[in-house]
Design a protein around this motif. Structure first.
Motif, PDB file in Angstrom:
ATOM      1  N   ILE A 165       1.020  -1.378   0.403  1.00 24.56           N
ATOM      2  CA  ILE A 165      -0.164  -0.040   0.125  1.00 24.56           C
ATOM      3  C   ILE A 165       0.873   1.648   0.089  1.00 24.56           C
ATOM      4  O   ILE A 165       1.690   1.172   0.795  1.00 24.56           O
ATOM      5  N   GLY A 166       0.587   1.839  -1.023  1.00 25.45           N
ATOM      6  CA  GLY A 166       1.510   3.203  -0.743  1.00 25.45           C
ATOM      7  C   GLY A 166       0.581   4.166  -0.478  1.00 25.45           C
ATOM      8  O   GLY A 166      -0.176   4.785  -1.056  1.00 25.45           O
ATOM      9  N   TRP A 167       0.877   4.953   0.001  1.00 23.30           N
ATOM     10  CA  TRP A 167      -0.224   6.157   1.523  1.00 23.30           C
ATOM     11  C   TRP A 167       0.563   7.382   0.731  1.00 23.30           C
ATOM     12  O   TRP A 167       1.371   8.076   1.338  1.00 23.30           O
ATOM     13  N   VAL A 168      -0.048   7.635  -0.255  1.00 25.36           N
ATOM     14  CA  VAL A 168       0.379   8.766  -0.910  1.00 25.36           C
ATOM     15  C   VAL A 168      -0.085  10.016  -0.598  1.00 25.36           C
ATOM     16  O   VAL A 168      -1.258  10.830  -0.806  1.00 25.36           O
TER      17      VAL A 168
ATOM     18  N   GLY B 180       5.013  18.037  -9.885  1.00 26.93           N
ATOM     19  CA  GLY B 180       5.378  17.143  -9.423  1.00 26.93           C
ATOM     20  C   GLY B 180       6.385  16.462  -8.675  1.00 26.93           C
ATOM     21  O   GLY B 180       7.525  16.201  -8.402  1.00 26.93           O
ATOM     22  N   GLU B 181       5.573  16.670  -7.486  1.00 24.30           N
ATOM     23  CA  GLU B 181       6.314  16.266  -5.702  1.00 24.30           C
ATOM     24  C   GLU B 181       4.754  15.366  -5.421  1.00 24.30           C
ATOM     25  O   GLU B 181       4.225  15.693  -5.230  1.00 24.30           O
ATOM     26  N   PHE B 182       5.725  14.123  -4.615  1.00 22.19           N
ATOM     27  CA  PHE B 182       4.674  13.320  -3.559  1.00 22.19           C
ATOM     28  C   PHE B 182       5.505  13.233  -2.693  1.00 22.19           C
ATOM     29  O   PHE B 182       6.671  12.609  -2.327  1.00 22.19           O
ATOM     30  N   VAL B 183       4.911  12.555  -1.937  1.00 18.74           N
ATOM     31  CA  VAL B 183       5.229  11.359  -0.451  1.00 18.74           C
ATOM     32  C   VAL B 183       4.299  10.351  -0.306  1.00 18.74           C
ATOM     33  O   VAL B 183       3.445  10.233  -0.558  1.00 18.74           O
ATOM     34  N   VAL B 184       4.942   8.978  -0.390  1.00 19.91           N
ATOM     35  CA  VAL B 184       4.882   7.885   0.043  1.00 19.91           C
ATOM     36  C   VAL B 184       5.121   7.546   1.495  1.00 19.91           C
ATOM     37  O   VAL B 184       6.120   7.611   1.364  1.00 19.91           O
ATOM     38  N   ASN B 185       4.112   7.335   1.779  1.00 20.13           N
ATOM     39  CA  ASN B 185       4.151   7.034   3.558  1.00 20.13           C
ATOM     40  C   ASN B 185       3.668   5.658   3.314  1.00 20.13           C
ATOM     41  O   ASN B 185       2.713   4.911   3.238  1.00 20.13           O
TER      42      ASN B 185
ATOM     43  N   ALA C  31       5.352  18.037  -0.496  1.00 19.23           N
ATOM     44  CA  ALA C  31       4.212  17.686   0.371  1.00 19.23           C
ATOM     45  C   ALA C  31       4.286  17.136   1.891  1.00 19.23           C
ATOM     46  O   ALA C  31       5.654  16.546   1.767  1.00 19.23           O
ATOM     47  N   PRO C  32       3.347  17.477   2.671  1.00 23.17           N
ATOM     48  CA  PRO C  32       4.208  16.318   4.410  1.00 23.17           C
ATOM     49  C   PRO C  32       3.824  15.109   4.183  1.00 23.17           C
ATOM     50  O   PRO C  32       3.396  14.023   3.238  1.00 23.17           O
ATOM     51  N   ARG C  33       4.553  15.196   5.299  1.00 22.35           N
ATOM     52  CA  ARG C  33       4.012  13.481   5.665  1.00 22.35           C
ATOM     53  C   ARG C  33       3.661  13.621   6.323  1.00 22.35           C
ATOM     54  O   ARG C  33       3.237  14.049   7.055  1.00 22.35           O
TER      55      ARG C  33
END
Length: 209
Positions: free
Chosen positions: A26-29, A78-83, A122-124
């Motif tokens: 699971i990628g929590w984006v 153009g940015e993101f975080v995978v949690n 993007a925040p984590r």
């Protein structure tokens, strides 16, 4: 039984694929738009692809051609975080899949703590023990009948690992880091039950016969 996807309703194909390909990570984006509005959503069409350099891939859908917030935000910035998602975060992760109105903050809705990233805007998710700060390097959209998908490729620019799960030699303590996987429908699985298979074998022993 032979199943040709083009001859069946897309829901039938979805049910078969999501039951056949299991468990799925699971990628929590998490992402933001240009105005700084936060979004957080889980994706089970997700994985890591390669490590030199490290990349991730995931695929949000666009119901009836309408981009959801995650896709719109990433295409815009153009940015993101995978949690990454662990057992104790399962309920809150599931809550962020709710179809909230655009612009509504899933962090607040699910009771999660946004934490500033180092490289991307993007925040984590502070509660997540591992997070990847990513820059999009490529995307590809395809559509057939209704719910088209866009494949997002992201280069991992920074990896955050909670100190308490880090072992020497850059190994992760999997006894503490208990991730979950996605099964079909509303079903999930735990990763507690693991087994080891050695790779120490010599094919020459087989080939000599």
């Amino acid at each position: 039984m032979h199943i040709y996807p083009e001859n069946h309703d897309i829901k039938d194909t979805y049910k078969i694929l999501t039951a056949a390909v299991t468990p799925r990570p699971i990628g929590w984006v998490s992402s933001v738009n240009a105005a700084g509005e936060r979004n957080l959503a889980p994706f089970s069409f997700f994985n890591v692809v390669g490590y030199d350099p490290p990349h991730v891939i995931f695929s949000p859908i666009s119901p009836n051609g309408k981009k959801k917030d995650t896709l719109a935000n990433i295409l815009e910035t153009g940015e993101f975080v995978v949690n990454l998602v662990t057992e104790e975060l399962a309920e809150k992760m599931n809550k962020t899949s709710a179809p909230l109105p655009s612009g509504m903050d899933e962090f607040e809705f699910a009771g999660l703590t946004p934490e500033d990233s180092v490289i991307v805007k993007a925040p984590r998710v502070k509660e997540s023990p591992i997070q990847f700060e990513c820059e999009m390097v490529h995307h590809y959209s395809f559509v057939d009948r209704q719910n088209g998908s866009t494949v997002i490729f992201g280069r991992v620019k920074l990896i955050h690992v909670a100190d308490e799960i880090m072992l020497p030699d850059f190994k992760i303590n999997t006894e503490l880091y208990k991730t979950i996987g996605k099964m079909e429908g509303g079903m999930y699985c735990r990763t507690r039950d693991q087994f080891f298979i050695s790779r120490e074998f010599d094919p020459k022993e087989w080939l000599k016969d």
